[in-house]
Design an enzyme around this catalytic site. Structure first.
Site, mmCIF file in Angstrom:
data_model
loop_
_atom_site.group_PDB
_atom_site.id
_atom_site.type_symbol
_atom_site.label_atom_id
_atom_site.label_comp_id
_atom_site.label_asym_id
_atom_site.label_seq_id
_atom_site.Cartn_x
_atom_site.Cartn_y
_atom_site.Cartn_z
ATOM 1 N N ARG A 243 0.837 -1.216 0.000
ATOM 2 C CA ARG A 243 0.000 0.000 0.000
ATOM 3 C C ARG A 243 0.872 1.266 0.000
ATOM 4 O O ARG A 243 0.527 2.264 0.631
ATOM 5 C CB ARG A 243 -0.948 0.029 1.206
ATOM 6 N N SER B 232 -10.927 -1.294 2.745
ATOM 7 C CA SER B 232 -10.201 -1.337 4.022
ATOM 8 C C SER B 232 -9.934 0.088 4.481
ATOM 9 O O SER B 232 -9.316 0.862 3.754
ATOM 10 C CB SER B 232 -8.845 -2.018 3.855
ATOM 11 N N GLU C 13 -5.574 3.565 5.981
ATOM 12 C CA GLU C 13 -5.078 3.365 4.626
ATOM 13 C C GLU C 13 -5.661 4.461 3.726
ATOM 14 O O GLU C 13 -5.088 4.834 2.708
ATOM 15 C CB GLU C 13 -5.569 1.988 4.153
HETATM 16 N N1 EPU Z 1 -10.394 -11.353 9.948
HETATM 17 C C1 EPU Z 1 -11.214 -11.517 11.042
HETATM 18 N N2 EPU Z 1 -12.284 -10.674 11.187
HETATM 19 C C2 EPU Z 1 -12.555 -9.685 10.281
HETATM 20 C C3 EPU Z 1 -11.710 -9.526 9.158
HETATM 21 C C4 EPU Z 1 -10.631 -10.369 9.016
HETATM 22 O O1 EPU Z 1 -11.010 -12.383 11.873
HETATM 23 O O2 EPU Z 1 -13.538 -8.971 10.476
HETATM 24 C C5 EPU Z 1 -9.270 -12.288 9.752
HETATM 25 C C6 EPU Z 1 -9.554 -13.229 8.583
HETATM 26 O O3 EPU Z 1 -10.255 -14.358 8.980
HETATM 27 C C7 EPU Z 1 -8.155 -13.550 8.092
HETATM 28 C C8 EPU Z 1 -7.383 -12.283 8.364
HETATM 29 O O4 EPU Z 1 -8.121 -11.566 9.355
HETATM 30 O O5 EPU Z 1 -7.603 -14.577 8.869
HETATM 31 C C9 EPU Z 1 -7.205 -11.442 7.125
HETATM 32 O O6 EPU Z 1 -8.479 -11.083 6.608
HETATM 33 P P1 EPU Z 1 -8.814 -11.036 5.038
HETATM 34 O O7 EPU Z 1 -8.263 -12.218 4.362
HETATM 35 O O8 EPU Z 1 -10.268 -10.742 4.900
HETATM 36 O O9 EPU Z 1 -7.971 -9.850 4.470
HETATM 37 P P2 EPU Z 1 -7.553 -8.489 5.114
HETATM 38 O O10 EPU Z 1 -6.142 -8.564 5.597
HETATM 39 O O11 EPU Z 1 -8.570 -8.133 6.116
HETATM 40 C C10 EPU Z 1 -6.560 -7.474 2.897
HETATM 41 C C11 EPU Z 1 -6.677 -6.179 2.141
HETATM 42 C C12 EPU Z 1 -7.979 -6.129 1.346
HETATM 43 C C13 EPU Z 1 -7.977 -7.324 0.390
HETATM 44 C C14 EPU Z 1 -7.865 -8.603 1.221
HETATM 45 C C15 EPU Z 1 -7.787 -9.842 0.381
HETATM 46 C C16 EPU Z 1 -5.475 -4.531 3.435
HETATM 47 C C17 EPU Z 1 -5.567 -3.337 4.317
HETATM 48 N N3 EPU Z 1 -6.625 -5.070 3.056
HETATM 49 O O12 EPU Z 1 -7.633 -7.485 3.872
HETATM 50 O O13 EPU Z 1 -7.951 -4.939 0.576
HETATM 51 O O14 EPU Z 1 -9.164 -7.342 -0.399
HETATM 52 O O15 EPU Z 1 -6.650 -8.552 2.020
HETATM 53 O O16 EPU Z 1 -6.543 -9.923 -0.229
HETATM 54 O O17 EPU Z 1 -4.362 -4.953 3.108
HETATM 55 C C18 EPU Z 1 -8.689 -2.686 0.428
HETATM 56 O O18 EPU Z 1 -7.490 -2.380 0.449
HETATM 57 O O19 EPU Z 1 -9.595 -1.824 0.354
HETATM 58 C C19 EPU Z 1 -9.044 -4.088 0.565
HETATM 59 C C20 EPU Z 1 -10.312 -4.480 0.668
#
Ligand code: EPU
Length: 337
Positions: A163, A235, A333
């Site tokens: 990012r 996010s 972000e």
């Molecule tokens: N998790 C939870 N509760 C939640 C959300 C997440 O327990 O409410 C846990 C999930 O179960 C998982 C971990 O946290 O074990 C990571 O969650 P997830 O895979 O949903 O991805 P993220 O890290 O929350 C990032 C990006 C997203 C992107 C997803 C998928 C960032 C800030 N966000 O989210 O990007 O779509 O990975 O690759 O890096 C965006 O930037 O706007 C965005 C949506």
């Protein structure tokens, strides 16, 4: 040709749908428009507002917003394997992904359905499901407001990170992206290692470009609110990167905490802000017109009619609760103006 609007209402120009305004907004087509505008007006305060998908206005913007309107796409070269493309800043990101999938071109399929314009994609190096825009970008062309010239940066020169890019650092306040060049390819390179992607792709019959796109659209539609229905900017927070010792201490207490070693720097670990917010008890939390999304705690939402100030108040509250419970600082972000 450029169009100038004064005292413009921004409600339909930001995906949070917050009710704010700006002193002036200039829609521009070419670098010549920008050269003219900057020579004549020498604006002190300006900001590029593309699709408004990653910006939160917290008050009236007392400067000039610059919005690109050219959205052309052109194939520069095709040697049978690699296809080089030039895409103008206002082109919608997902329309580009859809086009690449239809053409049988690999490289950006995992970035399906990210709300963004092409010009905004390199700024924060949009990423999802194990892929980032930087993996396909070859050149970024921008207008430099200090020298009033067009400059081209190669991928390396953009200093892409998680990012992150030079456009958020050294070139912040100096660069207006005009076009991005990409290299896509025809040899299949399915990238299915992240979360539920492989399961969803297999359920659709295997790793074709179309199936990958559809799997990712299904996962995103389930977890992420549609900004056309409920205001949000994806996010809201970045996933925090902490020292390994900090992660180890937390893991001793929370063995199920998601954690990812950060490539290239063995001492750091990336944590999932969504998990931290969720475990702080805030998933689905609501305060008046704003709240934390109930399926993905990383996303803050405008339930209708909220101001940017209300969103910031909620964001501060979320940060404080995460800090109090885990001792970890999370930061936005989204660009906050
Ligand atoms: N998790 C939870 N509760 C939640 C959300 C997440 O327990 O409410 C846990 C999930 O179960 C998982 C971990 O946290 O074990 C990571 O969650 P997830 O895979 O949903 O991805 P993220 O890290 O929350 C990032 C990006 C997203 C992107 C997803 C998928 C960032 C800030 N966000 O989210 O990007 O779509 O990975 O690759 O890096 C965006 O930037 O706007 C965005 C949506």
């Amino acid at each position: 040709m450029k169009r100038i609007y004064n005292d413009i209402n921004l409600q339909n120009r930001n995906s949070f749908g917050v009710v704010e305004s700006a002193r002036e907004l200039v829609e521009f087509e070419t670098s010549e428009d920008l050269r003219e505008y900057f020579s004549e007006h020498r604006p002190e305060r300006w900001y590029v507002l593309g699709g408004g998908n990653n910006t939160l206005f917290t008050k009236r913007y007392d400067g000039v917003l610059l919005t690109p309107v050219c959205a052309g796409r052109r194939v520069l070269a095709d040697d049978g394997e690699y296809v080089d493309l030039r895409v103008e800043a206002a082109h919608d990101w997902d329309t580009l992904v859809e086009w690449s999938v239809n053409e049988g071109l690999w490289g950006i399929e995992n970035l399906s359905m990210i709300p963004s314009s092409v010009g905004a994609a390199p700024v924060q190096n949009i990423g999802a499901y194990g892929a980032e825009a930087k993996d396909a970008i070859t050149v970024v062309e921008y207008f430099d407001t200090r020298i009033l010239e067009v400059v081209r940066l190669t991928n390396n020169e953009c200093h892409f990170g998680y990012r992150e890019s030079i456009f958020k650092q050294e070139l912040k306040g100096a660069a207006i992206i005009l076009a991005v060049e990409f290299r896509l390819h025809r040899t299949p390179t399915p990238n299915l290692g992240y979360g539920d992607v492989i399961k969803e792709v297999e359920a659709r019959g295997g790793a074709t470009l179309r199936n990958i796109r559809e799997a990712i659209c299904a996962i995103r539609s389930y977890k992420l609110p549609d900004p056309k229905v409920i205001g949000n900017a994806g996010s809201f927070f970045k996933n925090p990167i902490v020292e390994r010792s900090v992660a180890e201490q937390l893991l001793a207490e929370y063995p199920d905490m998601p954690h990812y070693p950060v490539g290239g720097d063995a001492g750091s670990v990336k944590l999932a802000a969504g998990w931290l917010i969720d475990r702080a008890g805030l998933k689905g939390y609501r305060s008046g017109r704003v709240g934390v999304h109930d399926r993905q705690a990383l996303v803050l939402v405008n339930h209708g009619g909220a101001t940017g100030g209300e969103v910031i108040e909620l964001a501060n509250y979320v940060c404080a609760r995460v800090k109090a419970k885990f001792g970890v600082a999370i930061s936005p972000e989204v660009n906050i103006l």
